[in-house]
Write an enzyme that holds these catalytic residues in place. Sequence first.
Site, short mmCIF file in Angstrom:
data_model
loop_
_atom_site.label_atom_id
_atom_site.label_comp_id
_atom_site.label_asym_id
_atom_site.label_seq_id
_atom_site.Cartn_x
_atom_site.Cartn_y
_atom_site.Cartn_z
N HIS A 194 14.04 -43.19 -34.39
CA HIS A 194 13.01 -42.97 -34.26
C HIS A 194 11.35 -44.39 -34.15
CE1 HIS A 194 13.93 -39.30 -32.66
NE2 HIS A 194 13.10 -39.15 -32.14
N ARG A 301 2.73 -35.43 -21.64
CA ARG A 301 3.46 -34.59 -22.81
C ARG A 301 2.11 -33.56 -22.96
NH1 ARG A 301 6.23 -39.46 -24.56
NH2 ARG A 301 8.15 -39.36 -23.92
N ARG A 337 4.18 -32.62 -17.75
CA ARG A 337 4.83 -32.05 -17.99
C ARG A 337 4.92 -30.44 -18.60
NH1 ARG A 337 9.58 -34.36 -21.32
NH2 ARG A 337 8.57 -33.92 -23.30
N GLU A 437 17.89 -34.79 -17.74
CA GLU A 437 18.01 -35.14 -19.08
C GLU A 437 19.38 -34.21 -19.91
OE1 GLU A 437 14.40 -34.61 -21.53
OE2 GLU A 437 13.72 -32.76 -20.60
N ASN A 460 16.31 -40.32 -23.09
CA ASN A 460 15.98 -40.61 -23.96
C ASN A 460 16.82 -38.97 -24.38
OD1 ASN A 460 14.24 -42.20 -24.29
ND2 ASN A 460 12.62 -40.55 -24.80
N ASP A 461 16.74 -37.75 -23.96
CA ASP A 461 17.68 -37.04 -24.51
C ASP A 461 18.76 -37.14 -23.55
OD1 ASP A 461 15.94 -34.68 -25.78
OD2 ASP A 461 15.03 -34.62 -24.32
N ARG A 471 19.62 -38.33 -31.14
CA ARG A 471 18.72 -39.51 -30.31
C ARG A 471 18.78 -40.45 -31.96
NH1 ARG A 471 14.07 -37.19 -26.95
NH2 ARG A 471 12.55 -38.42 -27.97
N CYS A 508 11.64 -41.83 -17.19
CA CYS A 508 10.23 -42.04 -17.81
C CYS A 508 11.14 -41.89 -19.13
CB CYS A 508 9.73 -41.09 -17.94
SG CYS A 508 10.28 -39.41 -17.57
C1 PEP Z 1 12.98 -37.66 -22.43
O1 PEP Z 1 13.73 -36.94 -22.57
O2 PEP Z 1 13.48 -39.31 -21.82
C2 PEP Z 1 11.67 -38.05 -22.22
C3 PEP Z 1 10.92 -38.96 -21.49
O3 PEP Z 1 10.89 -36.44 -22.76
P1 PEP Z 1 11.10 -36.91 -24.66
O4 PEP Z 1 11.39 -38.12 -25.42
O5 PEP Z 1 9.88 -35.81 -24.49
O6 PEP Z 1 12.17 -35.56 -24.81
MG MG Z 2 12.83 -35.37 -22.67
#
Ligand code: PEP
Ligand code: MG
Length: 578
Positions: A194, A301, A337, A437, A460-461, A471, A508
């Site tokens: 991160h 978000r 979202r 996701e 990401n998820d 992650r 995204c």
């Molecule tokens: C993701 O999971 O890719 C995403 C865009 O949502 P977040 O990073 O807020 O979990």
């Molecule tokens: Mg996510």
Amino acid sequence: MREVLPGTIAAHGMALGRARLVQPSRYVVDTRPLAEDEIDSALHHLHHALDTARLELRELRGKLHGALAREVNEFIDAHSLLLDDPELLRGLDDLVRIGHYRPGAALKKQRDRLSAVFEAMDDPYLRSRKEDLEQVINRVISVLQRQTSPEERKLAARVGEILIADSIAPAEMAQLAGNGLLGVVGSSGSVYSHSAILARSLGLPMLVGTRDALSNIHDDDLILLDAERGEAVVHPTAQDLSHYRAWQREAAIEGRRLAKLANAPTRTRDGIEIGLLANAETGADVAMARARGADGVGLYRTEFLFLRKKVLPSEEEQFIAYRDLVMGMGGLPVTIRTMDLGADKADAAGLATRGEENPALGVRGVRLSLRHPSVFTTQIRAILRAACYGPVRVLVPMVTQPDELIAVRTLFKLARQELKHEGIDLPEKLPLGAMIEVPAAAINVRALLEHSDFLAIGTNDLAQYVLAADRGNDALENIYHPLQPALLRLLSHVISAGRRARKPVSLCGEIAGDANFTALLLMLGLNEFSMHPTQILQVRDRIATLNHAHLRRQATKLLRAYTHEQAEALLNELSEPA
Ligand code: PEP
Ligand code: MG
């Protein structure tokens, strides 16, 4: 004198500054015992440092929004609690008053003593608290050291600092970035951490894995951080500095060239239009998104409204935030979202399902929202009211199966009827989309498409769940890799299914904003990208160099890769026009 330390590039760029080592275990503290008449002022110093550390944590919490807040607040809360721990504080006072320790030495003693206690515990959770304890005491020690050397601080502030650390917590980086931090050299760490993501979005050059950094760099050494070549140059020569100036000139020219792209259409070399949307949470993000010619907001978000305070945000408060976003985008579509609160992150608002052993696999996202229909309805009403001010799409996070979307639609329908009764005239229909996701959602995407107007892939998820790799865990960087064939095949499957159903599919996750993956995503058929607005111009620029038809023809070859290394080699080979 000059020394070159190689590292892995986590965020591109260059910076020249003085080294500031964060090497808490080696802080040198004054171990001479206090004289009797120094005790009161030592206690005063100690408590002043503790107060400053508390204040800094509070200020930091107030400054963070959105995804960043979500990642960081948990640490901040744990650290704030520790700073108020009566036993810790009593122990420190006793060391100064009775043991005649100076504040720095008392903090160090207490840290080592309590670390040993935590270390000896059988419970792995309690053992892991040792890290929090060490970080929090180190923070106070560093405050003390700052207070004792104002000259040094002035000097460093003038030239700017490059942080040299083992690894750096996102909270620390967020705080330092606001105080003139120029770049980061990590002796360990991963490019997917991160902190690395944060460095990229803050535009801070960063190296990780610079093994000898802590032993070969000293405080105040002049450092040329070259995160273009992947090296930290200690005591740079005149030649290095001229290389740096050349880079600065080129970066300025490149910046001006990219700025011209702000109003340009996003098109591949063969003329295919691609949609570039923004992941935006703050007013500044919205302003940047517009200034760079985003086609809308692809991900807003909403969690930050829920994590900012201990009480739930009211309908009015949410309505104002959403309305300002919609108006800020001046008629471009905005994707809001619904709250993506995880069980572990929802405590502030009192929504948590307590005692979950695996919160990432627990009641989070839409699962949590549906268990709190009245809280969820408050959010839905606010979204519907904001939709009177411009085009809004609604995105549902962590969807696993169709019944969740059906339930959300029903709640929207009920809220709409209620608002109509109250005399509020609403737009006809808001498109409702599912985030993809969860692996089940990706595999069974056709079922979700029946109930969605659009999809947004959250890589990401999705990557963490497909690969069973947290992650945020730097130790898994060889597994949590965006080019893992299993992930690529799933992406291709979801994008094709969306195209066949004639429904828009955007992506995204972080990779959408990384120009290194633009060719890959076009190859897989993606035509809508959503990213942090800082990335828009680079991605638009990259798209203009690529031939869409050529890339699409290569997709099947890429999908034959067995390993992420193979996929990477294939991607490099296939993204060049034949
Ligand atoms: C993701 O999971 O890719 C995403 C865009 O949502 P977040 O990073 O807020 O979990
Ligand atoms: Mg996510």
